[in-house]
Write a protein that holds these residues in place. Structure first.
Motif, PDB file in Angstrom:
ATOM      1  N   ARG A   1      22.165  -1.640  72.005  1.00  0.00           N
ATOM      2  CA  ARG A   1      21.473  -0.385  72.312  1.00  0.00           C
ATOM      3  C   ARG A   1      21.955   0.086  73.684  1.00  0.00           C
ATOM      4  O   ARG A   1      21.783  -0.623  74.672  1.00  0.00           O
ATOM      5  CB  ARG A   1      19.968  -0.635  72.348  1.00  0.00           C
ATOM      6  CG  ARG A   1      19.143   0.552  72.793  1.00  0.00           C
ATOM      7  CD  ARG A   1      17.662   0.147  72.931  1.00  0.00           C
ATOM      8  NE  ARG A   1      16.861   1.274  73.328  1.00  0.00           N
ATOM      9  CZ  ARG A   1      16.654   1.648  74.588  1.00  0.00           C
ATOM     10  NH1 ARG A   1      17.198   0.974  75.579  1.00  0.00           N
ATOM     11  NH2 ARG A   1      15.897   2.690  74.867  1.00  0.00           N
TER      12      ARG A   1
ATOM     13  N   ARG B   1      19.670  -4.875  71.172  1.00  0.00           N
ATOM     14  CA  ARG B   1      18.533  -4.002  70.889  1.00  0.00           C
ATOM     15  C   ARG B   1      17.216  -4.756  70.865  1.00  0.00           C
ATOM     16  O   ARG B   1      16.158  -4.214  71.202  1.00  0.00           O
ATOM     17  CB  ARG B   1      18.753  -3.310  69.540  1.00  0.00           C
ATOM     18  CG  ARG B   1      17.710  -2.267  69.192  1.00  0.00           C
ATOM     19  CD  ARG B   1      17.853  -1.775  67.766  1.00  0.00           C
ATOM     20  NE  ARG B   1      17.464  -2.780  66.791  1.00  0.00           N
ATOM     21  CZ  ARG B   1      16.208  -3.075  66.456  1.00  0.00           C
ATOM     22  NH1 ARG B   1      15.206  -2.463  67.016  1.00  0.00           N
ATOM     23  NH2 ARG B   1      15.948  -3.998  65.555  1.00  0.00           N
TER      24      ARG B   1
ATOM     25  N   GLU C   1      22.971  -6.154  67.040  1.00  0.00           N
ATOM     26  CA  GLU C   1      23.008  -4.708  67.274  1.00  0.00           C
ATOM     27  C   GLU C   1      22.747  -4.408  68.749  1.00  0.00           C
ATOM     28  O   GLU C   1      21.800  -4.922  69.347  1.00  0.00           O
ATOM     29  CB  GLU C   1      21.942  -4.014  66.410  1.00  0.00           C
ATOM     30  CG  GLU C   1      21.934  -2.507  66.550  1.00  0.00           C
ATOM     31  CD  GLU C   1      20.799  -1.853  65.767  1.00  0.00           C
ATOM     32  OE1 GLU C   1      20.557  -0.668  66.016  1.00  0.00           O
ATOM     33  OE2 GLU C   1      20.150  -2.533  64.954  1.00  0.00           O
TER      34      GLU C   1
END
Length: 165
Positions: free
Chosen positions: A85, A105, A83
Motif C-alpha cells: 500500500r 497493506r 500486497e
C-alpha cells in the motif's frame, strides 16, 4: 504533557531503542505524553525515540474520531501481507518534506499492551502503515531510508535548503 521532537540529524534517531522489560506507571506516563504530542502534530503515530526516549515504545491512532490510540511496547511484526500500500509519509523530526513509501497493506504485530500483557493484533491500511513506520523508528530507521539513494539524497537536500535538515 507535550514533548519536543528530536531534530534530524540527531544521532538518537539512528540508534535502536532498548526493549522494555515491564510496563510500569512510568511507561504509562510516557505513553500519555506521546499521545498528547502525537495529537499536536497532528499525526497517526509516534515512537519514543522521536521525543528522545530511547525505549521501544510506540503509539498509533489512525482512527477518524481520534482517542483510539493503541499503546505498544516492544512491537514486532509477526506477519505482513504480500500486497503493498503506497502512502505519503513524513516525520516531525524532519518537517517540510515527505515521500511516497510502499509498505505491506496489513500486518500482525505482537507487543506488550498497557496492562503489560502480550497481545497480537492485526492492523490494516493506514493503521498498518503507521505501525510499521513506528517500528522503523524503534530500530533507528527513518521512512526515507526506504527510498532509493538518489531519492533519499534529493529529499535530504530539499530539507536542508528549507533550513530543516
Amino acid at each position: 504533557m507535550i514533548r519536543p521532537f528530536v531534530p534530524w540529524p540527531d544521532t538518537r534517531l539512528r540508534k535502536p531503542a532498548a526493549p522494555v522489560d515491564a510496563v510500569t506507571d512510568e511507561t504509562r506516563e510516557i505513553w500519555a505524553d506521546m499521545v498528547d504530542t502525537m495529537e499536536t502534530m497532528p499525526g497517526v503515530g509516534l515512537a519514543a525515540p522521536q521525543i528522545g526516549i530511547m525505549q521501544q515504545l510506540a503509539v498509533v491512532d489512525a482512527s477518524e474520531a481520534r482517542g483510539q490510540a493503541v499503546l505498544m511496547a516492544n512491537p514486532k511484526v509477526l506477519h505482513a501481507s504480500v500486497e503493498l500500500r503506497p502512502h505519503e509519509e513524513a516525520s516531525p523530526n524532519l518537517p517540510g518534506v515527505s515521500a511516497l513509501i510502499k509498505r505491506p497493506r496489513a500486518v500482525t504485530v505482537r507487543f506488550l499492551n498497557a496492562e503489560g500483557q502480550s497481545e497480537d493484533r492485526d492492523f490494516v491500511g493506514l493503521w498498518a502503515t503507521s505501525v510499521q513506520h513506528q517500528i522503523d523508528h524503534l530500530a533507528g530507521r527513518m521512512y526515507f531510508d526506504r527510498l532509493s539513494r538518489v531519492k533519499r539524497d534529493m529529499l535530504l537536500r530539499k530539507a536542508a535548503r528549507s533550513g530543516r535538515g
